[in-house]
Design a protein around this motif. Structure first.
Motif, PDB file in Angstrom:
ATOM      1  N   PRO A  84      22.497-107.274 -57.598  1.00 10.58           N
ATOM      2  CA  PRO A  84      21.072-107.412 -58.042  1.00 10.58           C
ATOM      3  C   PRO A  84      20.462-108.696 -57.383  1.00 10.58           C
ATOM      4  N   HIS A  96      16.079-104.667 -56.481  1.00  8.45           N
ATOM      5  CA  HIS A  96      15.223-105.362 -57.526  1.00  8.45           C
ATOM      6  C   HIS A  96      16.154-104.731 -58.905  1.00  8.45           C
ATOM      7  N   GLY A  97      16.998-104.146 -58.919  1.00 11.09           N
ATOM      8  CA  GLY A  97      17.482-103.667 -60.093  1.00 11.09           C
ATOM      9  C   GLY A  97      18.456-104.657 -60.865  1.00 11.09           C
ATOM     10  N   THR A  98      19.218-103.995 -61.907  1.00  9.75           N
ATOM     11  CA  THR A  98      20.289-104.946 -62.619  1.00  9.75           C
ATOM     12  C   THR A  98      21.586-104.492 -62.302  1.00  9.75           C
TER      13      THR A  98
END
Length: 104
Positions: free
Chosen positions: A11, A66-68
């Motif tokens: 991330p 851009h995620g987790t």
């Protein structure tokens, strides 16, 4: 001769702007990959998606997570003999605004 690599972007990670001397076929195994392409288009690919990165300096691009969760990719490079798999390039001037879209 083709080269196959597994690539993980944690991330917040980025591939940096680059191009490939040969075609690259990619499968997204996990996460969501956001790519900004040479013409300012943004493509989002999720687990299970396949994509192609075309060869040459006219096809610069950058990938972001851009995620987790980690983005996991399997990439098959058609690497010309004696050439690197990827060539880093400076950030295109049009992308410096941070918007990721080309302002024409």
């Amino acid at each position: 001769m083709p080269v196959v690599r597994t690539i993980t972007l944690d991330p917040g990670d980025s591939t940096g702007w680059h191009y490939h001397p040969g075609r690259v076929d990619v499968v997204v195994l996990a996460g969501t990959l956001t790519r900004t392409l040479h013409d300012g288009r943004v493509e989002v690919s999720q687990a299970g998606d396949c994509l192609v990165e075309h060869a040459g300096p006219l096809h610069v691009h950058v990938g972001h997570n851009h995620g987790t969760v980690p983005v996991v990719l399997v990439a098959r490079y058609e690497a010309p003999a004696g050439r690197p798999l990827a060539v880093p390039v400076p950030v295109p001037g049009w992308s410096r605004s941070g918007a990721g879209h080309r302002a024409d």
